[in-house]
Design a protein around this motif. Structure first.
Motif, PDB file in Angstrom:
ATOM      1  N   GLY A 230      56.339  -9.128  98.691  1.00  0.00           N
ATOM      2  CA  GLY A 230      56.707 -10.820  99.208  1.00  0.00           C
ATOM      3  C   GLY A 230      56.394 -10.798  99.855  1.00  0.00           C
ATOM      4  O   GLY A 230      54.898 -11.593 100.505  1.00  0.00           O
ATOM      5  N   ASN A 231      57.041 -12.023 101.433  1.00  0.00           N
ATOM      6  CA  ASN A 231      56.213 -12.458 102.140  1.00  0.00           C
ATOM      7  C   ASN A 231      55.975 -10.994 103.488  1.00  0.00           C
ATOM      8  O   ASN A 231      56.220 -11.976 104.666  1.00  0.00           O
ATOM      9  N   LEU A 232      57.181 -10.144 103.665  1.00  0.00           N
ATOM     10  CA  LEU A 232      57.371  -8.840 104.755  1.00  0.00           C
ATOM     11  C   LEU A 232      55.658  -9.047 104.839  1.00  0.00           C
ATOM     12  O   LEU A 232      54.724  -8.901 104.020  1.00  0.00           O
ATOM     13  N   GLY A 233      55.589  -8.535 105.749  1.00  0.00           N
ATOM     14  CA  GLY A 233      54.629  -7.829 107.221  1.00  0.00           C
ATOM     15  C   GLY A 233      54.112  -6.577 106.270  1.00  0.00           C
ATOM     16  O   GLY A 233      54.984  -5.481 106.119  1.00  0.00           O
ATOM     17  N   LYS A 234      52.690  -5.861 106.690  1.00  0.00           N
ATOM     18  CA  LYS A 234      53.099  -4.108 106.062  1.00  0.00           C
ATOM     19  C   LYS A 234      54.088  -3.462 106.794  1.00  0.00           C
ATOM     20  O   LYS A 234      54.139  -2.305 106.077  1.00  0.00           O
ATOM     21  N   MET A 235      54.456  -3.614 108.374  1.00  0.00           N
ATOM     22  CA  MET A 235      55.209  -2.783 108.782  1.00  0.00           C
ATOM     23  C   MET A 235      56.258  -2.607 107.872  1.00  0.00           C
ATOM     24  O   MET A 235      57.164  -1.429 108.234  1.00  0.00           O
ATOM     25  N   LYS A 236      56.966  -4.394 108.374  1.00  0.00           N
ATOM     26  CA  LYS A 236      58.383  -4.182 107.530  1.00  0.00           C
ATOM     27  C   LYS A 236      58.383  -3.194 105.936  1.00  0.00           C
ATOM     28  O   LYS A 236      59.236  -2.542 106.114  1.00  0.00           O
ATOM     29  N   LEU A 237      57.148  -3.154 105.096  1.00  0.00           N
ATOM     30  CA  LEU A 237      56.943  -3.585 103.526  1.00  0.00           C
ATOM     31  C   LEU A 237      57.520  -1.967 103.685  1.00  0.00           C
ATOM     32  O   LEU A 237      58.036  -1.264 103.225  1.00  0.00           O
ATOM     33  N   PHE A 238      56.304  -0.864 104.807  1.00  0.00           N
ATOM     34  CA  PHE A 238      56.939   0.166 105.148  1.00  0.00           C
ATOM     35  C   PHE A 238      57.888   0.885 105.372  1.00  0.00           C
ATOM     36  O   PHE A 238      58.697   1.543 104.782  1.00  0.00           O
ATOM     37  N   CYS A 239      58.498   0.155 106.260  1.00  0.00           N
ATOM     38  CA  CYS A 239      59.951   0.404 106.575  1.00  0.00           C
ATOM     39  C   CYS A 239      60.881  -0.117 105.487  1.00  0.00           C
ATOM     40  O   CYS A 239      62.078   0.933 105.344  1.00  0.00           O
ATOM     41  N   LEU A 240      60.916  -0.712 105.272  1.00  0.00           N
ATOM     42  CA  LEU A 240      61.856  -0.877 103.648  1.00  0.00           C
ATOM     43  C   LEU A 240      61.951   0.118 103.291  1.00  0.00           C
ATOM     44  O   LEU A 240      63.090   0.696 102.228  1.00  0.00           O
ATOM     45  N   ARG A 241      59.917   0.592 102.574  1.00  0.00           N
ATOM     46  CA  ARG A 241      60.067   1.635 101.246  1.00  0.00           C
ATOM     47  C   ARG A 241      60.815   2.164 101.678  1.00  0.00           C
ATOM     48  O   ARG A 241      62.075   3.323 101.034  1.00  0.00           O
ATOM     49  N   TYR A 242      60.384   2.974 103.023  1.00  0.00           N
ATOM     50  CA  TYR A 242      61.007   4.606 103.261  1.00  0.00           C
ATOM     51  C   TYR A 242      62.225   4.421 103.649  1.00  0.00           C
ATOM     52  O   TYR A 242      63.147   5.178 103.449  1.00  0.00           O
ATOM     53  N   ALA A 243      63.126   3.088 104.346  1.00  0.00           N
ATOM     54  CA  ALA A 243      64.662   3.447 104.372  1.00  0.00           C
ATOM     55  C   ALA A 243      64.965   3.694 102.717  1.00  0.00           C
ATOM     56  O   ALA A 243      66.183   4.065 102.721  1.00  0.00           O
ATOM     57  N   PHE A 244      64.543   3.051 102.125  1.00  0.00           N
ATOM     58  CA  PHE A 244      65.381   2.845 100.380  1.00  0.00           C
ATOM     59  C   PHE A 244      65.032   4.407 100.287  1.00  0.00           C
ATOM     60  O   PHE A 244      66.100   5.208  99.241  1.00  0.00           O
ATOM     61  N   GLN A 245      64.117   4.615 100.317  1.00  0.00           N
ATOM     62  CA  GLN A 245      64.131   6.178  99.720  1.00  0.00           C
ATOM     63  C   GLN A 245      64.953   7.480 100.108  1.00  0.00           C
ATOM     64  O   GLN A 245      65.307   8.781  99.225  1.00  0.00           O
ATOM     65  N   THR A 246      65.164   7.657 101.665  1.00  0.00           N
ATOM     66  CA  THR A 246      65.589   7.843 102.374  1.00  0.00           C
ATOM     67  C   THR A 246      67.084   7.332 101.552  1.00  0.00           C
ATOM     68  O   THR A 246      68.108   8.321 101.946  1.00  0.00           O
ATOM     69  N   ALA A 247      67.389   6.752 102.079  1.00  0.00           N
ATOM     70  CA  ALA A 247      68.873   6.491 101.575  1.00  0.00           C
ATOM     71  C   ALA A 247      68.814   6.777  99.637  1.00  0.00           C
ATOM     72  O   ALA A 247      70.419   7.564  99.200  1.00  0.00           O
ATOM     73  N   LEU A 248      68.050   6.526  99.305  1.00  0.00           N
ATOM     74  CA  LEU A 248      68.037   7.050  97.672  1.00  0.00           C
ATOM     75  C   LEU A 248      68.700   8.193  97.526  1.00  0.00           C
ATOM     76  O   LEU A 248      69.662   9.290  97.199  1.00  0.00           O
ATOM     77  N   SER A 249      67.955   9.584  98.591  1.00  0.00           N
ATOM     78  CA  SER A 249      68.030  11.043  98.309  1.00  0.00           C
ATOM     79  C   SER A 249      69.386  11.159  98.982  1.00  0.00           C
ATOM     80  O   SER A 249      70.142  12.179  98.805  1.00  0.00           O
ATOM     81  N   THR A 250      69.678  10.568 100.665  1.00  0.00           N
ATOM     82  CA  THR A 250      70.943  10.892 101.005  1.00  0.00           C
ATOM     83  C   THR A 250      71.744  10.804 100.218  1.00  0.00           C
ATOM     84  O   THR A 250      73.281  11.698 100.299  1.00  0.00           O
ATOM     85  N   ILE A 251      72.053   9.792  99.274  1.00  0.00           N
ATOM     86  CA  ILE A 251      73.577   9.206  98.684  1.00  0.00           C
ATOM     87  C   ILE A 251      73.434  10.140  97.157  1.00  0.00           C
ATOM     88  O   ILE A 251      75.179  10.169  97.744  1.00  0.00           O
ATOM     89  N   TRP A 252      72.385  10.338  96.887  1.00  0.00           N
ATOM     90  CA  TRP A 252      72.562  11.039  95.712  1.00  0.00           C
ATOM     91  C   TRP A 252      73.204  12.403  96.313  1.00  0.00           C
ATOM     92  O   TRP A 252      73.783  13.181  95.260  1.00  0.00           O
ATOM     93  N   ARG A 253      72.304  12.903  97.658  1.00  0.00           N
ATOM     94  CA  ARG A 253      72.922  14.588  98.050  1.00  0.00           C
ATOM     95  C   ARG A 253      74.021  14.600  98.165  1.00  0.00           C
ATOM     96  O   ARG A 253      74.782  15.585  97.907  1.00  0.00           O
TER      97      ARG A 253
END
Length: 305
Positions: A230-253
């Motif tokens: 979207g209109n997210l900058g490169k740094m914000k997009l990286f943070c969002l993607r990594y936070a999403f994957q971290t949350a996904l893995s932690t919640i599933w565990r």
């Protein structure tokens, strides 16, 4: 050569001979260097494949003959009972006007636009593989600096291959499909990530600061956002993607632990655990002097204020 001889790789290559033949043909110039029987110079294909061993006798043309020799064969043209033989005779007759001593025989390779004198590896690859619609969400899963085990979990979730209760019920009818975490709805991928009241709080604490008024706990909306940016900058997009994957893995565990009769930890504790994992990742990248990651750390800390 028998296809069972040689190494495994060689045997695999031999099995591709027919496919390879379809990508190569000869353009007739003077006919000096084109095999009448074994090169593909006619639109009907390789003549030997059409007539077999019997063709040498029926056509009266020797095995080693070139196209030029076949066209100007002193035996003259014959009439045959088989229609295919007569068609080849007619094609040879028409070749008399095409052959020219001033032109060279040319090798051609199949391209997307047809046969061409030049060869393209990329076009050949596209022609031999089965084309499918481009999968847009992969950019939100397989990105630079991602943690492999988190990315793998996100990939499985996108394919809906995680053993959520709604999928378990498909092969084990009668099983309780209630969400293991919130106990208030049927557990599916979309519910668990992040419509569930428990996991939704964790996702909101991570992503609300980055996504702002575009925040959503809908799986399809989230995947579209982390894939396109979207209109997210490169740094914000990286943070969002990594936070999403971290949350996904932690919640599933955590979900699996509760499923196997362990006690559900308080949501605030899990929030801090996920937040800590993201911070550690960004700090590690900054310590390795990865270009641009200082901005990521500042972005993340800014969203936590």
């Amino acid at each position: 050569m028998k296809t069972q001889d040689g190494s495994w790789m060689w045997r695999k290559l031999l099995k591709l001979r027919e496919l390879a033949k379809s990508f190569y043909r000869k353009e007739v110039g003077n006919g000096h260097h084109i095999s009448f029987w074994f090169d593909k110079w006619s639109d009907r294909g390789v003549i030997y494949d059409q007539l077999g061993e019997r063709g040498f006798i029926d056509m009266g043309i020797r095995r080693e003959a070139t196209v030029e020799e076949a066209v100007f064969n002193p035996r003259g043209r014959r009439r045959h009972r088989v229609g295919l033989l007569n068609e080849i005779e007619e094609e040879l007759r028409s070749m008399r006007d095409i052959l020219s001593e001033e032109l060279d025989d040319v090798s051609q390779r199949r391209r997307e636009s047809g046969y061409n004198r030049s060869f393209s590896t990329s076009e050949t690859w596209r022609l031999v593989r089965e084309g499918k619609a481009k999968c847009e969400w992969t950019r939100g899963v397989w990105f630079s600096r991602a943690t492999p085990k988190y990315a793998f979990m996100a990939w499985l979730a996108n394919l809906n291959r995680l053993s959520t209760m709604d999928r378990i019920a498909q092969w084990n009818p009668g099983v309780d499909e209630t969400c293991v975490l919130c106990k208030s709805a049927c557990e599916s991928r979309d519910h668990l990530f992040f419509e569930c009241s428990y996991s939704g709080q964790i996702w909101e604490s991570l992503a609300n600061g980055i996504m702002g008024n575009l925040f959503s706990n809908s799986w399809s909306v989230i995947m579209n956002r982390i894939a396109t940016g979207g209109n997210l900058g490169k740094m914000k997009l990286f943070c969002l993607r990594y936070a999403f994957q971290t949350a996904l893995s932690t919640i599933w565990r955590e979900r699996n632990k509760v499923k196997h009769d362990e006690k559900l930890i308080p949501v605030n504790v899990l929030k801090k655990l996920v937040d800590k994992n993201v911070r550690n990742k960004l700090s590690l990248l900054r310590s390795k002097c990865v270009k641009g990651m200082e901005g990521s750390l500042q972005v993340w800390f800014g969203t936590r204020m």
